[in-house]
Design a protein around this motif. Structure first.
Motif, PDB file in Angstrom:
ATOM      1  N   LYS A   2       0.821  -1.219   0.000  1.00 24.66           N
ATOM      2  CA  LYS A   2       0.000   0.000   0.000  1.00 24.66           C
ATOM      3  C   LYS A   2       0.852   1.265   0.000  1.00 24.66           C
ATOM      4  CE  LYS A   2      -3.420   2.481   2.753  1.00 24.66           C
ATOM      5  NZ  LYS A   2      -4.153   2.525   4.023  1.00 24.66           N
ATOM      6  N   HIS A   3       1.955   1.254   0.759  1.00 21.50           N
ATOM      7  CA  HIS A   3       2.763   2.460   0.962  1.00 21.50           C
ATOM      8  C   HIS A   3       4.126   2.313   0.299  1.00 21.50           C
ATOM      9  CE1 HIS A   3      -0.211   3.913   3.773  1.00 21.50           C
ATOM     10  NE2 HIS A   3      -0.123   2.794   4.463  1.00 21.50           N
ATOM     11  N   LYS A   4       4.329   3.045  -0.760  1.00 22.57           N
ATOM     12  CA  LYS A   4       5.603   2.989  -1.496  1.00 22.57           C
ATOM     13  C   LYS A   4       6.746   3.620  -0.707  1.00 22.57           C
ATOM     14  CE  LYS A   4       3.444   1.159  -4.901  1.00 22.57           C
ATOM     15  NZ  LYS A   4       3.133  -0.225  -4.692  1.00 22.57           N
ATOM     16  N   ASN A   5       6.426   4.349   0.365  1.00 21.94           N
ATOM     17  CA  ASN A   5       7.451   5.002   1.180  1.00 21.94           C
ATOM     18  C   ASN A   5       7.916   4.142   2.353  1.00 21.94           C
ATOM     19  OD1 ASN A   5       4.870   5.342   2.360  1.00 21.94           O
ATOM     20  ND2 ASN A   5       5.494   7.191   3.435  1.00 21.94           N
ATOM     21  N   LEU A   6       7.426   2.927   2.445  1.00 22.14           N
ATOM     22  CA  LEU A   6       7.757   2.040   3.555  1.00 22.14           C
ATOM     23  C   LEU A   6       8.830   1.035   3.129  1.00 22.14           C
ATOM     24  CD1 LEU A   6       7.115   1.173   6.451  1.00 22.14           C
ATOM     25  CD2 LEU A   6       5.225  -0.197   5.543  1.00 22.14           C
ATOM     26  N   CYS A   7       9.961   1.054   3.846  1.00 19.19           N
ATOM     27  CA  CYS A   7      11.085   0.158   3.561  1.00 19.19           C
ATOM     28  C   CYS A   7      11.350  -0.726   4.776  1.00 19.19           C
ATOM     29  CB  CYS A   7      12.343   0.971   3.246  1.00 19.19           C
ATOM     30  SG  CYS A   7      12.165   2.047   1.809  1.00 19.19           S
ATOM     31  N   LEU A   8      12.067  -1.801   4.549  1.00 15.06           N
ATOM     32  CA  LEU A   8      12.334  -2.779   5.590  1.00 15.06           C
ATOM     33  C   LEU A   8      13.843  -2.986   5.720  1.00 15.06           C
ATOM     34  CD1 LEU A   8      10.358  -6.051   5.881  1.00 15.06           C
ATOM     35  CD2 LEU A   8      12.824  -6.130   5.907  1.00 15.06           C
ATOM     36  N   GLU A   9      14.368  -2.803   6.913  1.00 13.58           N
ATOM     37  CA  GLU A   9      15.779  -3.077   7.203  1.00 13.58           C
ATOM     38  C   GLU A   9      15.872  -4.570   7.514  1.00 13.58           C
ATOM     39  OE1 GLU A   9      18.778  -4.227   9.829  1.00 13.58           O
ATOM     40  OE2 GLU A   9      16.941  -3.538  10.769  1.00 13.58           O
ATOM     41  N   THR A  10      16.892  -5.236   6.985  1.00 14.60           N
ATOM     42  CA  THR A  10      16.884  -6.692   6.880  1.00 14.60           C
ATOM     43  C   THR A  10      17.616  -7.480   7.966  1.00 14.60           C
ATOM     44  OG1 THR A  10      18.881  -6.723   5.510  1.00 14.60           O
ATOM     45  CG2 THR A  10      16.754  -6.499   4.370  1.00 14.60           C
ATOM     46  N   SER A  11      18.217  -6.831   8.955  1.00 17.97           N
ATOM     47  CA  SER A  11      19.107  -7.540   9.878  1.00 17.97           C
ATOM     48  C   SER A  11      18.474  -8.753  10.557  1.00 17.97           C
ATOM     49  CB  SER A  11      19.650  -6.590  10.935  1.00 17.97           C
ATOM     50  OG  SER A  11      18.609  -6.073  11.745  1.00 17.97           O
ATOM     51  N   LEU A  12      17.240  -8.672  10.955  1.00 14.74           N
ATOM     52  CA  LEU A  12      16.583  -9.771  11.663  1.00 14.74           C
ATOM     53  C   LEU A  12      15.479 -10.438  10.838  1.00 14.74           C
ATOM     54  CD1 LEU A  12      16.341  -8.145  15.201  1.00 14.74           C
ATOM     55  CD2 LEU A  12      18.125  -9.631  14.294  1.00 14.74           C
ATOM     56  N   PHE A  13      15.366 -10.052   9.585  1.00 16.85           N
ATOM     57  CA  PHE A  13      14.329 -10.589   8.701  1.00 16.85           C
ATOM     58  C   PHE A  13      14.854 -11.861   8.045  1.00 16.85           C
ATOM     59  CE2 PHE A  13      11.839 -10.580   4.697  1.00 16.85           C
ATOM     60  CZ  PHE A  13      10.590 -10.668   5.258  1.00 16.85           C
ATOM     61  N   GLN A  14      14.836 -12.949   8.793  1.00 17.71           N
ATOM     62  CA  GLN A  14      15.410 -14.207   8.331  1.00 17.71           C
ATOM     63  C   GLN A  14      14.301 -15.189   7.960  1.00 17.71           C
ATOM     64  OE1 GLN A  14      18.273 -15.336  11.307  1.00 17.71           O
ATOM     65  NE2 GLN A  14      19.320 -13.384  11.130  1.00 17.71           N
ATOM     66  N   LEU A  15      13.552 -14.807   6.953  1.00 24.80           N
ATOM     67  CA  LEU A  15      12.452 -15.621   6.445  1.00 24.80           C
ATOM     68  C   LEU A  15      12.906 -16.340   5.183  1.00 24.80           C
ATOM     69  CD1 LEU A  15       9.392 -16.362   6.400  1.00 24.80           C
ATOM     70  CD2 LEU A  15       9.049 -14.299   5.034  1.00 24.80           C
ATOM     71  N   ASN A  16      12.716 -17.651   5.127  1.00 18.78           N
ATOM     72  CA  ASN A  16      13.047 -18.406   3.929  1.00 18.78           C
ATOM     73  C   ASN A  16      12.327 -17.791   2.730  1.00 18.78           C
ATOM     74  OD1 ASN A  16      14.068 -20.467   2.300  1.00 18.78           O
ATOM     75  ND2 ASN A  16      12.270 -21.726   2.641  1.00 18.78           N
ATOM     76  N   GLN A  17      13.087 -17.423   1.722  1.00 20.88           N
ATOM     77  CA  GLN A  17      12.572 -16.792   0.502  1.00 20.88           C
ATOM     78  C   GLN A  17      11.989 -15.391   0.760  1.00 20.88           C
ATOM     79  OE1 GLN A  17      12.987 -18.307  -2.607  1.00 20.88           O
ATOM     80  NE2 GLN A  17      14.156 -19.796  -1.430  1.00 20.88           N
ATOM     81  N   GLY A  18      12.249 -14.826   1.929  1.00 23.65           N
ATOM     82  CA  GLY A  18      11.690 -13.516   2.282  1.00 23.65           C
ATOM     83  C   GLY A  18      12.127 -12.404   1.348  1.00 23.65           C
ATOM     84  N   PHE A  19      13.405 -12.382   0.983  1.00 24.99           N
ATOM     85  CA  PHE A  19      13.896 -11.336   0.083  1.00 24.99           C
ATOM     86  C   PHE A  19      13.255 -11.498  -1.295  1.00 24.99           C
ATOM     87  CE2 PHE A  19      18.148  -9.919   2.108  1.00 24.99           C
ATOM     88  CZ  PHE A  19      17.564  -9.912   3.353  1.00 24.99           C
ATOM     89  N   ASN A  20      13.075 -12.754  -1.708  1.00 23.91           N
ATOM     90  CA  ASN A  20      12.435 -13.022  -3.003  1.00 23.91           C
ATOM     91  C   ASN A  20      11.003 -12.496  -3.001  1.00 23.91           C
ATOM     92  OD1 ASN A  20      14.749 -14.570  -2.781  1.00 23.91           O
ATOM     93  ND2 ASN A  20      13.826 -16.423  -3.582  1.00 23.91           N
ATOM     94  N   VAL A  21      10.268 -12.755  -1.926  1.00 23.38           N
ATOM     95  CA  VAL A  21       8.862 -12.344  -1.835  1.00 23.38           C
ATOM     96  C   VAL A  21       8.750 -10.818  -1.837  1.00 23.38           C
ATOM     97  CG1 VAL A  21       6.822 -12.331  -0.329  1.00 23.38           C
ATOM     98  CG2 VAL A  21       8.102 -14.446  -0.695  1.00 23.38           C
TER      99      VAL A  21
END
Length: 131
Positions: A45-64
């Motif tokens: 919904k929000h193009k201004n929302l970004c995610l910092e990745t240090s603890l985002f350890q989801l299988n295929q998360g970056f792909n999604v």
């Protein structure tokens, strides 16, 4: 930068801030994989929302996130000194995305958000001729 691990973090307030200030870049830090169900719709919904990745350890998360929102919405982080950087680095290097997308996540996105590429270009333009 908004730390999701702080007490009182609220998706409703995050949505309101992103709605009210669409030109403000909001970077969520310390994002855990368990938040994907709540965050993905907000990121779409929000193009201004970004995610910092240090603890985002989801299988295929970056792909999604890259497929649904774009790789430019992921900002690399390691959570040093509280975490070892190996897992964060592996999440980028092992993601099933292009090298260009990995480079955006690893450094390009934060450089763009901080305006560092523009500063570097200006420095080259005003640098004295070395000849």
């Amino acid at each position: 930068i908004l730390d999701m691990s702080t007490d009182g973090f609220n998706y409703t307030q995050l949505n309101a801030v992103c709605d009210s200030y669409p030109h403000l870049k909001v970077i969520l830090s310390r994002v855990y994989w368990t938040t994907i169900r709540d965050l993905l719709p907000l990121m779409q919904k929000h193009k201004n929302l970004c995610l910092e990745t240090s603890l985002f350890q989801l299988n295929q998360g970056f792909n999604v996130i890259s497929a649904k929102c774009g790789p430019e919405r992921l900002v690399f982080g390691t959570n040093l000194p509280d975490s070892e950087p190996g897992a964060a680095i592996a999440m980028v290097t092992l993601a099933d995305i292009s090298e260009e997308q990995k480079n955006l996540i690893a450094s390009g996105n934060i450089r763009r958000l901080l305006g560092l590429d523009a500063v570097a270009e200006e420095a080259v333009e005003v640098a004295p001729d070395s000849a």
